[in-house]
Design an enzyme around this catalytic site. Structure first.
Site, PDB file in Angstrom:
ATOM      1  N   ARG A 201       0.845  -1.192   0.000  1.00  0.00           N
ATOM      2  CA  ARG A 201       0.000   0.000   0.000  1.00  0.00           C
ATOM      3  C   ARG A 201       0.878   1.240   0.000  1.00  0.00           C
ATOM      4  O   ARG A 201       1.753   1.404   0.859  1.00  0.00           O
ATOM      5  CB  ARG A 201      -0.900   0.001   1.239  1.00  0.00           C
TER       6      ARG A 201
ATOM      7  N   ARG B  42      -9.300  19.121   9.195  1.00  0.00           N
ATOM      8  CA  ARG B  42      -8.362  19.197  10.315  1.00  0.00           C
ATOM      9  C   ARG B  42      -8.382  20.596  10.931  1.00  0.00           C
ATOM     10  O   ARG B  42      -8.766  21.577  10.295  1.00  0.00           O
ATOM     11  CB  ARG B  42      -6.934  18.864   9.848  1.00  0.00           C
TER      12      ARG B  42
ATOM     13  N   LYS C 116     -13.174   2.833   0.716  1.00  0.00           N
ATOM     14  CA  LYS C 116     -12.860   2.795   2.153  1.00  0.00           C
ATOM     15  C   LYS C 116     -14.123   3.195   2.934  1.00  0.00           C
ATOM     16  O   LYS C 116     -14.600   4.319   2.804  1.00  0.00           O
ATOM     17  CB  LYS C 116     -11.708   3.734   2.459  1.00  0.00           C
TER      18      LYS C 116
ATOM     19  N   THR D 260      -6.642  -0.938  10.037  1.00  0.00           N
ATOM     20  CA  THR D 260      -6.477   0.057  11.112  1.00  0.00           C
ATOM     21  C   THR D 260      -6.183  -0.576  12.474  1.00  0.00           C
ATOM     22  O   THR D 260      -7.006  -1.286  13.031  1.00  0.00           O
ATOM     23  CB  THR D 260      -7.692   1.000  11.251  1.00  0.00           C
TER      24      THR D 260
END
Length: 484
Positions: free
Chosen positions: A39, A80, A226, A287
């Site tokens: 990845r 963010r 995802k 994760t």
């Protein structure tokens, strides 16, 4: 290229490459340890970093006779906070704290910080919960003004620069694909990546847009959605809408866990895996699977259990993120994950299938694929399934069925050879059936397994193929053959 078939592991391993795993020596060790998919995370690093890593994966996997796919993971929208004057603050429970789209980006303090996503102001309402830094800090929205979201801290603690923002229950309206993602899709096409993972899709239309961009760039990469937004798992209809237009999904448990809450995460993970398999799609579980191995050479018992449970749920692949990208023990993490997968696969439940027994099928190749697996699981003596394929779709469907019989993907196309590295229980054999006399194709296909000492005289083999070897989706025949 001499192929290696030493592993009986069916669950595949995705390992993220990064600063800890960029040297030729480390990438070679990861391949030998069991990395099936590399990845490349477009959230970090420059284009040249990804080019160099991709080239190393290609050359070193060929050197060792391994088929290793490459997946480019798009960054998606960055929601963010900005930066603090002193890089970090500590927030106390009950104190007011403001998120502002006009505050200077490097001048945050204990009372206010800038945000890099201006639409957050429109997305928030009084009573909403905002989770910062993967939920380590929680803010409750008190009121909203034209440029500012005013909150009260309900879970305090340290907060540093550029930490992510999630809204409990989802509802942040940022588009899935950014300008950076569009450029990174072009890079993925240039590097002939096998998969492109799309971050934060909310609807099937997000995946359809990504597919158009991938195809326009000249890439044949398969699209991985995802699953990390609450909207994507709001109900079965929403989840299936994304799965159906994807080639596979990733259970991205970081942001998903923050948005839906830890208590619901495990049940949702199982639902995603089950739905993906029902729709004949790939599924990756990701994760923090072995998070402690960032700084420890051995995983915790809880992490071992987490990986094993995903294997028993029949995920195609389990994924390492920081463990292999920036941790101290990237090779050991892959080795540990491989051991756990093999151990879990020894349980009888990993070879018993109830997959779609009460359903009808919509395609000829799907019918042949599932019939072959039913035969393999119920006819003693079958040691291998040979699938002559162009696109890899038939072995993918086969691998949806729980079985202990290995599936061999016979194909002439390098892209299909690598892509199959992600399929659970599927192993690649390079084979060009179109160049062989049809009368001897079956014998020569079996000879490939005999040469590799994977079958012997007296074993049974199931072989599936189409009448025309150049047509994708044309599988229409199955044979049960005895090895001479």
């Amino acid at each position: 290229m001499k192929e290696q078939y030493t592993s009986t592991r069916r669950t595949k391993i995705v390992a993220t490459l990064g600063p800890a795993s960029s040297s030729p020596e480390k990438i070679e060790q990861l391949i030998l340890a069991g990395m099936d998919v590399a990845r490349l995370n477009f959230s970090h690093g420059e284009a040249d970093d990804h080019r160099r890593r991709a080239q190393l994966v290609r050359s070193l996997s060929e050197k060792h006779g391994k088929y290793v796919a490459i997946m480019g993971d798009l960054q998606g929208p960055k929601i963010r906070i900005a930066r603090f004057k002193n890089d970090k603050v500590v927030l106390q429970v009950g104190q007011p704290f403001t998120l502002s789209r006009t505050h200077p980006g490097d001048a945050g303090d204990e009372t206010i910080v800038g945000i890099d996503y201006p639409s957050l102001v429109q997305d928030c309402h009084p009573g909403d919960e905002l989770l910062l830094d993967d939920g380590r800090v929680v803010l409750q929205v008190d009121h909203v003004e034209e440029h500012e979201v005013h909150t009260i801290v309900t879970v305090g603690g340290p907060l540093s620069n550029n930490k992510g923002i999630n809204r409990r229950g989802g509802g942040i309206s940022a588009p899935s694909l950014t300008d950076k993602d569009r450029e990174d899709i072009k890079l993925a096409a240039e590097l002939e990546m096998d998969y492109v993972a799309v971050s934060f899709p909310r609807y099937g239309s997000d995946i359809q847009e990504a597919r158009k961009l991938v195809q326009a760039a000249g890439s044949k990469a398969w699209i991985i959605a995802k699953i990390e937004r609450a909207e994507a798992v709001a109900d079965d209809r929403a989840l299936d809408a994304i799965i159906k237009v994807s080639d596979g999904v990733m259970v991205a448990r970081g942001d998903l866990g923050v948005e839906v809450g830890d208590a619901r995460l495990v049940g949702i993970q199982k639902r995603i895996i089950q739905h993906a398999r029902t729709h004949n799609k790939l599924v990756i579980t990701a994760t923090q699977m072995m998070e402690s191995m960032i700084s420890s050479p051995i995983p915790s018992r809880a992490e071992v259990s987490d990986v094993a449970n995903a294997v028993l749920d029949y995920t195609d692949a389990v994924m390492l993120s920081a463990e292999s990208a920036s941790g101290q023990y990237p090779v050991e993490a892959v080795q540990a994950m491989a051991r756990v997968c093999l151990g879990a696969e020894k349980e009888p439940t990993s070879t018993r299938s109830q997959h779609r027994l009460g359903e009808t099928f919509s395609r000829c190749d799907e019918t042949i694929a599932l019939a072959a697996m039913y035969a393999a699981n119920h006819f003693p003596g079958v040691k291998a399934i040979i699938c002559l394929t162009e696109s890899g779709h038939t072995p993918l469907i086969m691998s949806r069925i729980r079985s202990g019989v290995p599936i061999y993907c016979y194909t002439r196309h390098p892209g299909t050879q690598r892509r199959a590295a992600m399929f659970r229980g599927v192993y690649t054999v390079p084979f060009d059936a179109a160049r062989i006399d049809p009368a001897v194709v079956s014998d020569q296909a079996i000879d490939q397994l005999k040469q590799r000492e994977l079958v012997k005289k007296g074993d049974w083999v199931i072989l599936t193929k189409g009448d025309f070897y150049s047509n994708s989706g044309g599988t229409n025949g199955m044979k049960i053959l005895k090895v001479k």
